[in-house]
Design an enzyme around this catalytic site. Structure first.
Site, mmCIF file in Angstrom:
data_model
loop_
_atom_site.group_PDB
_atom_site.id
_atom_site.type_symbol
_atom_site.label_atom_id
_atom_site.label_comp_id
_atom_site.label_asym_id
_atom_site.label_seq_id
_atom_site.Cartn_x
_atom_site.Cartn_y
_atom_site.Cartn_z
ATOM 1 N N PRO A 9 0.791 -1.226 0.000
ATOM 2 C CA PRO A 9 0.000 0.000 0.000
ATOM 3 C C PRO A 9 0.827 1.282 0.000
ATOM 4 O O PRO A 9 1.852 1.368 0.674
ATOM 5 C CB PRO A 9 -0.851 -0.100 1.267
ATOM 6 N N ASN A 10 0.347 2.202 -0.801
ATOM 7 C CA ASN A 10 0.865 3.562 -0.915
ATOM 8 C C ASN A 10 2.203 3.676 -1.629
ATOM 9 O O ASN A 10 2.667 4.783 -1.879
ATOM 10 C CB ASN A 10 0.929 4.246 0.461
ATOM 11 N N ARG A 17 4.642 11.242 -2.568
ATOM 12 C CA ARG A 17 4.210 11.149 -1.172
ATOM 13 C C ARG A 17 5.399 11.363 -0.233
ATOM 14 O O ARG A 17 6.422 10.706 -0.363
ATOM 15 C CB ARG A 17 3.638 9.749 -0.951
ATOM 16 N N TYR A 22 10.599 9.590 1.614
ATOM 17 C CA TYR A 22 10.698 8.545 0.597
ATOM 18 C C TYR A 22 11.417 8.974 -0.682
ATOM 19 O O TYR A 22 11.606 8.159 -1.583
ATOM 20 C CB TYR A 22 9.296 8.028 0.238
ATOM 21 N N ASN A 71 8.060 -5.522 -0.382
ATOM 22 C CA ASN A 71 7.878 -4.370 0.495
ATOM 23 C C ASN A 71 6.378 -4.279 0.726
ATOM 24 O O ASN A 71 5.645 -3.723 -0.081
ATOM 25 C CB ASN A 71 8.413 -3.085 -0.146
ATOM 26 N N ALA A 74 2.798 -0.873 5.103
ATOM 27 C CA ALA A 74 2.180 -0.957 6.430
ATOM 28 C C ALA A 74 1.645 -2.349 6.740
ATOM 29 O O ALA A 74 1.522 -2.717 7.912
ATOM 30 C CB ALA A 74 1.070 0.084 6.558
ATOM 31 N N GLU A 95 12.478 -9.297 2.537
ATOM 32 C CA GLU A 95 11.632 -8.175 2.952
ATOM 33 C C GLU A 95 12.464 -6.902 2.860
ATOM 34 O O GLU A 95 13.588 -6.868 3.369
ATOM 35 C CB GLU A 95 11.160 -8.392 4.393
ATOM 36 N N HIS A 97 12.463 -2.437 3.052
ATOM 37 C CA HIS A 97 11.810 -1.186 3.412
ATOM 38 C C HIS A 97 12.720 -0.042 3.023
ATOM 39 O O HIS A 97 13.943 -0.121 3.211
ATOM 40 C CB HIS A 97 11.490 -1.132 4.907
ATOM 41 N N ARG A 104 11.402 4.668 13.379
ATOM 42 C CA ARG A 104 10.084 5.279 13.245
ATOM 43 C C ARG A 104 9.181 4.851 14.404
ATOM 44 O O ARG A 104 9.664 4.351 15.421
ATOM 45 C CB ARG A 104 9.508 4.912 11.883
#
Length: 140
Positions: A9-10, A17, A22, A71, A74, A95, A97, A104
């Site tokens: 997502p996103n 964004r 990012y 990735n 969330a 995985e 990120h 964070r």
């Protein structure tokens, strides 16, 4: 070598964004650069904001591809289903990120994927994907 990159997502909003977090490069632009740099790799790319579609894609490629770069955004921190999908396939999963999730919010410190993944790469921006590709190439 066949590698599937799956973004959650996103991540379709990369380059637009929260560019302070990012960056300002779209994933499509970065993906094109990867394809040019790693021309011996057959890439497949999939992005979805929908959990079930991500699970379906893992199932689709998880028995025939040499690797999956995931990735899950969330969903990493919330989806037992995606974690179970990774556990259920034969293709190794890395995985990734873009940000350092450990710097964070505390809820981002939990991953339902990491325990079944070949490895986890966090915090190197879009280069996290390239490090994952290199991990697969080293094993071939």
């Amino acid at each position: 070598m066949k590698i599937c990159i799956i973004n959650g997502p996103n991540l379709n909003l990369l380059g637009k964004r929260e560019t302070d977090i990012y960056g300002n490069v779209s994933f499509e632009r970065f993906y094109n650069q990867l394809q040019e740099k790693y021309c011996a790799v057959e890439f497949d790319y999939f992005q979805s904001n929908i959990e079930g579609e991500i699970i379906n894609k893992i199932h689709e490629v998880g028995f025939s591809f040499d690797g999956i770069i995931l990735n899950a955004g969330a969903y990493t921190h919330t989806s037992v289903g995606i974690g179970d999908a990774v556990k259920g396939v034969h293709s190794p999963v890395v995985e990734v990120h873009i940000t350092n999730t450990y710097s964070r919010e505390s809820f981002r410190h939990q991953s339902y994927i990491a325990g079944s993944a070949k490895g986890v790469i966090v915090g190197f921006g879009l280069q996290s994907y390239e490090l994952a590709i290199q991990s697969f190439l080293l094993e071939s």
